[in-house]
Design an enzyme around this catalytic site. Structure first.
Site, PDB file in Angstrom:
ATOM      1  N   LYS A   1       0.815  -1.212   0.000  1.00  0.00           N
ATOM      2  CA  LYS A   1       0.000   0.000   0.000  1.00  0.00           C
ATOM      3  C   LYS A   1       0.847   1.259   0.000  1.00  0.00           C
ATOM      4  O   LYS A   1       0.517   2.235  -0.676  1.00  0.00           O
ATOM      5  CB  LYS A   1      -0.951  -0.010   1.204  1.00  0.00           C
ATOM      6  CG  LYS A   1      -2.026  -1.076   1.112  1.00  0.00           C
ATOM      7  CD  LYS A   1      -2.958  -1.027   2.327  1.00  0.00           C
ATOM      8  CE  LYS A   1      -4.034  -2.090   2.227  1.00  0.00           C
ATOM      9  NZ  LYS A   1      -4.948  -2.065   3.395  1.00  0.00           N
TER      10      LYS A   1
ATOM     11  N   LYS B   1      -8.579 -11.427  -6.847  1.00  0.00           N
ATOM     12  CA  LYS B   1      -9.730 -11.704  -5.987  1.00  0.00           C
ATOM     13  C   LYS B   1     -10.701 -10.532  -6.024  1.00  0.00           C
ATOM     14  O   LYS B   1     -10.323  -9.399  -6.354  1.00  0.00           O
ATOM     15  CB  LYS B   1      -9.281 -11.977  -4.551  1.00  0.00           C
ATOM     16  CG  LYS B   1      -8.752 -10.753  -3.823  1.00  0.00           C
ATOM     17  CD  LYS B   1      -8.458 -11.080  -2.367  1.00  0.00           C
ATOM     18  CE  LYS B   1      -8.040  -9.822  -1.605  1.00  0.00           C
ATOM     19  NZ  LYS B   1      -7.806 -10.093  -0.164  1.00  0.00           N
TER      20      LYS B   1
ATOM     21  N   LYS C   1     -13.281  -5.153  -2.039  1.00  0.00           N
ATOM     22  CA  LYS C   1     -14.208  -4.093  -1.631  1.00  0.00           C
ATOM     23  C   LYS C   1     -13.818  -2.751  -2.220  1.00  0.00           C
ATOM     24  O   LYS C   1     -14.662  -1.897  -2.443  1.00  0.00           O
ATOM     25  CB  LYS C   1     -14.241  -3.965  -0.091  1.00  0.00           C
ATOM     26  CG  LYS C   1     -14.840  -5.124   0.635  1.00  0.00           C
ATOM     27  CD  LYS C   1     -15.084  -4.792   2.098  1.00  0.00           C
ATOM     28  CE  LYS C   1     -13.813  -4.820   2.923  1.00  0.00           C
ATOM     29  NZ  LYS C   1     -13.038  -3.595   2.954  1.00  0.00           N
TER      30      LYS C   1
END
Length: 335
Positions: A114, A196, A199
């Protein structure tokens, strides 16, 4: 005593993978005779580690809580609350920072990923939030943390910190362990099956969100990636797009992906069946969500009661940790 704990960070929109992989297992694990044994919470503090819209964090927090109840999380049989409503989370966070090495958190894989993607200044909270996650876990005497592979490293950090604290300052925390969620198909983005479902995926991705309208779900599934083969077969390594559609169908119907493949002669037929199954699963959840959203006072009440119950469990843990580490755990006498 066994206690499992799962957190949901309101940094995006919940999708069908969250329902299958986390929400359903929580609902299945609930116990009327021990409602505090299954803990689900909205980890809103974790949503602050990256640039965010404050109003959207609040909106998503309520949305997530409402969806969890709509999906069967029963406040009479489990513990549901919002992380920031329980002050002990941040209080224990600092105490655990005093027992955690800088190198330990700097090596966290998600921090590396990140922080490497951010163009703006990296927030210190992005580095330290695994310690807050450890506090989330250790506050409640958690014994089991259902996680996927991407979060397993954080549970291992919580274990290491608990063992170190106990060895240095005396027995204080239960030592948790990561457990794989009950077997469920690993659902992927239907446009990019090598990834995957997420969200936080951008608009236009192949993610099936829990509150997407049926027509939108059908459009997304109709555009799902398949391949050029003539038959329908479950081969995740070589044909991930088709395998993902079969996994979706299995997740909704309870079947086996490989066995389901034999029932289809073409991809159009498969996509229609997947769309029908997804809509059939999500429509009742969406109807219940609409009922709950029309009466937000009920959800707020559930969260208030849950926070009070959570604090009653967490406060003794914090007192014990403060005393063990060398603080005066009680207020000094007045006068």
């Amino acid at each position: 005593m066994s206690r499992n704990l799962t957190g949901f960070t309101p940094s995006g929109r919940l999708h069908i993978g969250n329902l299958v992989g986390a929400m359903r297992p929580i609902a299945a694990a609930q116990r009327a005779d021990d409602p505090d044994a299954t803990v689900a919470f909205i980890s809103d503090l974790h949503a602050l580690t990256l640039d965010h819209d404050p109003a959207l964090v609040r909106e998503r927090t309520l949305e997530f809580a409402t969806l969890l109840i709509a999906a069967g999380i029963d406040p009479e049989r489990s513990l549901l609350f919002v992380q920031s409503h329980v002050a002990e989370h941040t209080e224990l966070h600092y105490l655990l920072e005093c027992a955690t090495g800088f190198g330990e958190v700097r090596r966290m894989i998600q921090f590396k990923e990140k922080s490497g993607r951010q163009e703006q200044q990296v927030r210190l909270s992005l580095l330290t939030y695994p310690v807050l996650m450890a506090a989330d876990i250790l506050l409640y005497g958690t014994t089991e943390v259902p996680v996927g592979a991407d979060q397993r490293q954080h549970v291992e950090l919580a274990r290491a910190v608990a063992e170190r604290f106990n060895a240095r300052y005396g027995p204080t925390f239960a030592v948790p362990r990561a457990v794989l969620p009950p077997v469920a198909p690993r659902l992927r983005d239907v446009f990019r099956p090598e990834e995957k479902m997420s969200k936080s995926a951008p608009p236009g991705s192949g993610v099936l969100h829990l509150l997407d309208e049926p027509a939108a779900l059908r459009r997304t599934i109709a555009r799902a990636v398949t391949d050029s083969a003539a038959d329908v077969a479950y081969e995740p390594e070589t044909r991930p797009g088709v395998a993902n559609l079969l996994a979706l169908l299995a997740a909704c119907t309870g079947g086996d992906p490989a066995e389901l493949a034999g029932g289809f002669t073409g991809y159009g037929e498969l996509k229609r069946a997947v769309a029908d199954a997804v809509v059939a699963v999500l429509e009742p959840l969406q109807q219940r969500y609409a009922e709950l959203a029309a009466d937000p006072g009920y959800v707020h009440g559930v969260l208030r009661d849950g926070a009070a119950r959570a604090s009653a469990i967490a406060a003794p843990t914090v007192r014990a940790a403060k005393q063990a580490i060398g603080l005066m755990a009680d207020q000094p006498p007045q006068g």
